[in-house]
Each structure stands twice: as C-alpha cells, then as structure tokens.
Design a protein around this motif. Structure first.
Motif, mmCIF file in Angstrom:
data_model
loop_
_atom_site.group_PDB
_atom_site.id
_atom_site.type_symbol
_atom_site.label_atom_id
_atom_site.label_comp_id
_atom_site.label_asym_id
_atom_site.label_seq_id
_atom_site.Cartn_x
_atom_site.Cartn_y
_atom_site.Cartn_z
ATOM 1 N N LEU A 85 0.818 -1.215 0.000
ATOM 2 C CA LEU A 85 0.000 0.000 0.000
ATOM 3 C C LEU A 85 0.852 1.265 0.000
ATOM 4 O O LEU A 85 0.328 2.376 0.090
ATOM 5 C CB LEU A 85 -0.937 -0.008 1.212
ATOM 6 N N PHE A 86 2.165 1.072 -0.058
ATOM 7 C CA PHE A 86 3.069 2.227 -0.025
ATOM 8 C C PHE A 86 3.921 2.297 -1.290
ATOM 9 O O PHE A 86 5.122 2.039 -1.262
ATOM 10 C CB PHE A 86 3.943 2.166 1.239
ATOM 11 N N PRO A 87 3.285 2.635 -2.433
ATOM 12 C CA PRO A 87 4.072 2.773 -3.662
ATOM 13 C C PRO A 87 5.080 3.910 -3.531
ATOM 14 O O PRO A 87 4.816 4.910 -2.858
ATOM 15 C CB PRO A 87 3.017 3.074 -4.730
ATOM 16 N N LYS A 88 6.212 3.722 -4.156
ATOM 17 C CA LYS A 88 7.304 4.689 -4.114
ATOM 18 C C LYS A 88 6.821 6.070 -4.566
ATOM 19 O O LYS A 88 6.040 6.163 -5.503
ATOM 20 C CB LYS A 88 8.432 4.199 -5.037
ATOM 21 N N GLY A 89 7.301 7.093 -3.889
ATOM 22 C CA GLY A 89 6.981 8.453 -4.312
ATOM 23 C C GLY A 89 5.759 9.050 -3.642
ATOM 24 O O GLY A 89 5.400 10.198 -3.896
ATOM 25 N N THR A 90 5.116 8.284 -2.735
ATOM 26 C CA THR A 90 3.884 8.784 -2.104
ATOM 27 C C THR A 90 4.146 9.271 -0.676
ATOM 28 O O THR A 90 3.355 9.054 0.228
ATOM 29 C CB THR A 90 2.771 7.712 -2.105
ATOM 30 N N HIS A 91 5.266 9.916 -0.492
ATOM 31 C CA HIS A 91 5.654 10.406 0.843
ATOM 32 C C HIS A 91 5.227 11.855 1.080
ATOM 33 O O HIS A 91 4.931 12.600 0.144
ATOM 34 C CB HIS A 91 7.168 10.292 1.014
ATOM 35 N N ARG A 92 5.225 12.179 2.340
ATOM 36 C CA ARG A 92 5.008 13.552 2.780
ATOM 37 C C ARG A 92 6.130 14.392 2.177
ATOM 38 O O ARG A 92 7.301 14.014 2.236
ATOM 39 C CB ARG A 92 5.066 13.575 4.316
ATOM 40 N N GLY A 93 5.802 15.501 1.599
ATOM 41 C CA GLY A 93 6.813 16.289 0.896
ATOM 42 C C GLY A 93 6.445 16.296 -0.584
ATOM 43 O O GLY A 93 6.237 17.358 -1.169
ATOM 44 N N ALA A 94 6.310 15.102 -1.144
ATOM 45 C CA ALA A 94 5.815 14.997 -2.514
ATOM 46 C C ALA A 94 4.312 15.292 -2.500
ATOM 47 O O ALA A 94 3.748 15.794 -3.468
ATOM 48 C CB ALA A 94 6.075 13.610 -3.074
ATOM 49 N N TYR A 95 3.658 14.948 -1.375
ATOM 50 C CA TYR A 95 2.232 15.216 -1.170
ATOM 51 C C TYR A 95 2.066 16.055 0.090
ATOM 52 O O TYR A 95 2.919 16.021 0.980
ATOM 53 C CB TYR A 95 1.444 13.894 -1.072
ATOM 54 N N ASP A 96 0.972 16.776 0.160
ATOM 55 C CA ASP A 96 0.707 17.672 1.281
ATOM 56 C C ASP A 96 0.780 16.942 2.617
ATOM 57 O O ASP A 96 0.313 15.806 2.732
ATOM 58 C CB ASP A 96 -0.682 18.297 1.096
ATOM 59 N N GLU A 97 1.344 17.608 3.609
ATOM 60 C CA GLU A 97 1.504 16.989 4.929
ATOM 61 C C GLU A 97 0.157 16.746 5.619
ATOM 62 O O GLU A 97 0.070 15.961 6.552
ATOM 63 C CB GLU A 97 2.422 17.829 5.818
ATOM 64 N N LYS A 98 -0.885 17.414 5.141
ATOM 65 C CA LYS A 98 -2.224 17.151 5.687
ATOM 66 C C LYS A 98 -2.795 15.881 5.082
ATOM 67 O O LYS A 98 -3.689 15.253 5.641
ATOM 68 C CB LYS A 98 -3.161 18.321 5.385
ATOM 69 N N MET A 99 -2.286 15.540 3.909
ATOM 70 C CA MET A 99 -2.817 14.366 3.215
ATOM 71 C C MET A 99 -2.149 13.073 3.682
ATOM 72 O O MET A 99 -2.806 12.052 3.842
ATOM 73 C CB MET A 99 -2.619 14.541 1.712
ATOM 74 N N THR A 100 -0.837 13.120 3.889
ATOM 75 C CA THR A 100 -0.134 11.895 4.282
ATOM 76 C C THR A 100 0.895 12.151 5.373
ATOM 77 O O THR A 100 1.532 13.197 5.405
ATOM 78 C CB THR A 100 0.552 11.212 3.072
ATOM 79 N N ARG A 101 0.979 11.169 6.268
ATOM 80 C CA ARG A 101 1.968 11.216 7.346
ATOM 81 C C ARG A 101 3.141 10.289 7.041
ATOM 82 O O ARG A 101 4.015 10.094 7.878
ATOM 83 C CB ARG A 101 1.301 10.783 8.667
ATOM 84 N N ALA A 102 3.153 9.698 5.844
ATOM 85 C CA ALA A 102 4.210 8.745 5.484
ATOM 86 C C ALA A 102 5.529 9.482 5.241
ATOM 87 O O ALA A 102 5.623 10.332 4.355
ATOM 88 C CB ALA A 102 3.790 7.976 4.235
ATOM 89 N N LEU A 103 6.536 9.154 6.019
ATOM 90 C CA LEU A 103 7.832 9.830 5.905
ATOM 91 C C LEU A 103 8.686 9.204 4.794
ATOM 92 O O LEU A 103 8.586 7.998 4.536
ATOM 93 C CB LEU A 103 8.581 9.746 7.243
ATOM 94 N N PRO A 104 9.551 10.025 4.155
ATOM 95 C CA PRO A 104 10.432 9.492 3.089
ATOM 96 C C PRO A 104 11.282 8.319 3.575
ATOM 97 O O PRO A 104 11.677 7.464 2.793
ATOM 98 C CB PRO A 104 11.320 10.689 2.742
ATOM 99 N N LYS A 105 11.521 8.277 4.883
ATOM 100 C CA LYS A 105 12.339 7.205 5.473
ATOM 101 C C LYS A 105 11.807 5.805 5.128
ATOM 102 O O LYS A 105 12.573 4.838 5.084
ATOM 103 C CB LYS A 105 12.372 7.394 7.001
ATOM 104 N N ILE A 106 10.506 5.697 4.887
ATOM 105 C CA ILE A 106 9.915 4.388 4.527
ATOM 106 C C ILE A 106 10.660 3.793 3.335
ATOM 107 O O ILE A 106 11.014 2.620 3.343
ATOM 108 C CB ILE A 106 8.410 4.545 4.191
ATOM 109 N N TRP A 107 10.904 4.620 2.333
ATOM 110 C CA TRP A 107 11.540 4.114 1.101
ATOM 111 C C TRP A 107 13.057 4.156 1.194
ATOM 112 O O TRP A 107 13.727 3.428 0.494
ATOM 113 C CB TRP A 107 10.994 4.879 -0.105
#
Ligand code: HEC
Length: 164
Positions: A85-107
C-alpha cells in the motif's frame, strides 16, 4: 474483498510510478493520491477497527477471548499487506503533509519498513494463539506488547506528526 481491491489499486499506483517517463504529472499525482487515500482507509478499517475491539475486551471486558483471537488473526492477515500500500513516491513532501503522514524514510529504509511489518504480523499472530487459551491476563500483556512493538514500532520511525 476489500483487501483485494486495495491491493489492486496499490498495484496500479506502483505500475504508474514505474512508468514515470510515459505518464503525465497530473495523472501520476492523482494515482498517488488514490494510493494514499486507500492506505489510510485500510489502516482505519482493517487494522484500527479490530485493534479497538481487542482493546475494549481488555479494558471493559466486552466480547470474548474468541473474538480477540479472531480480530488478532484479522490484523495479522491485514498487516502483511501493508508494504504493497506504499508505492514509491507517495511520501510527505511529494504530497501535502495534511494528506499523508508517510515519511520518506519508509523508502530510504525499505527493509526496516518491511521488518516493522513483520513484527506486527508476528505479534498479532502470537496474540491470537494466546487468546485461544482464554487467559485474560496473558491476553492483556500481549495486547500491550503488540501495540508497542507492532504499531508503535512502525509509527515511531516511519509516520510523521499529525498536521491539522
Ligand atoms: C509497517 C508500518 C506500520 C505498522 C506495523 C502499523 N502502521 Fe499504522 N500507519 C503507518 C503509516 C506509515 C501511516 C501513515 C499513512 C499515511 O498517512 O499515508 C499509518 C497510518 C495509520 C492510521 C491512519 C490515521 C493516521 O493517524 O495516520 C491508523 C488509524 C493506524 N495507522 C493505525 C495502526 C494500528 C492500530 C497499528 C497496529 C495494530 C498500525 N497502524 C500498525 C504505518 C504502520
């Protein structure tokens, strides 16, 4: 069925991101947003909901140990689907911080993220086995361990602060 649908959508997003060179940016962005919405929904419906039911047994004696076992098995099955459920590129920063809490560290630490997934799979399976015995005290202890190691073990390093 819901899991299958989530996975299908996530797979489409992964495929889309793999085809970066041939896709337009707005299409990419929309697919990323769909993946983010799907995983937040999944976390709430497939992981938080059974977790809450388990906690209400521990705290208020609601339901039975058999319910705990069933819900723990639901979590274990759902947890193994998290990385998809965590495709590459869907991190906070690339998307609004209100939309996602997923940190780039995941990838950046994908193996660590997968290990955190495995911890929840293992700890929830352990809870199911313990719940099968019906021992309320042992159940409470394992629910604590699962929450701390399973949920907290991933949220702490990989999920950013909530932004309103
Ligand atoms: C392997 C990592 C991982 C594990 C294990 C995990 N989560 Fe999450 N969870 C995340 C990430 C990352 C997000 C943020 C997703 C986003 O915003 O795009 C999240 C989001 C959520 C959300 C959505 C709302 C919010 O506050 O972001 C809920 C609810 C949630 N998790 C509950 C749980 C519970 C309960 C457990 C344990 C039973 C758990 N999670 C285990 C990584 C994990």
């Amino acid at each position: 069925m819901r899991i299958t649908k989530n996975l299908a959508i996530a797979a489409i997003a992964v495929a889309a991101i793999a085809m970066t060179s041939t896709m337009s940016e707005p299409v990419m962005a929309a697919m990323g947003e769909a993946a983010i919405e799907q995983r937040v929904k999944f976390m709430k419906a497939d992981i938080l909901k059974p977790f809450k039911a388990i906690k209400s047994f521990v705290k208020d004696g609601k339901g039975s140990a058999a319910d705990v076992a069933a819900n723990a098995r639901k979590i274990s099955a759902a947890a193994s689907k998290i990385p998809a459920l965590f495709p590459k590129g869907t991190h906070r920063g690339a998307y609004d911080e209100k939309m996602t809490r997923a940190l780039p560290k995941i990838w950046e630490d994908w193996n660590g993220f997968k290990a955190a997934t495995d911890t929840l799979v293992t700890e929830s399976a352990k809870l199911a086995t313990i719940a099968d015995t019906g021992d309320a005290k042992a159940i409470a202890a394992q629910v604590g361990a699962m929450g701390k190691m399973g949920c907290g073990g991933c949220h702490k390093p990989f999920r950013g602060a909530k932004v309103k």
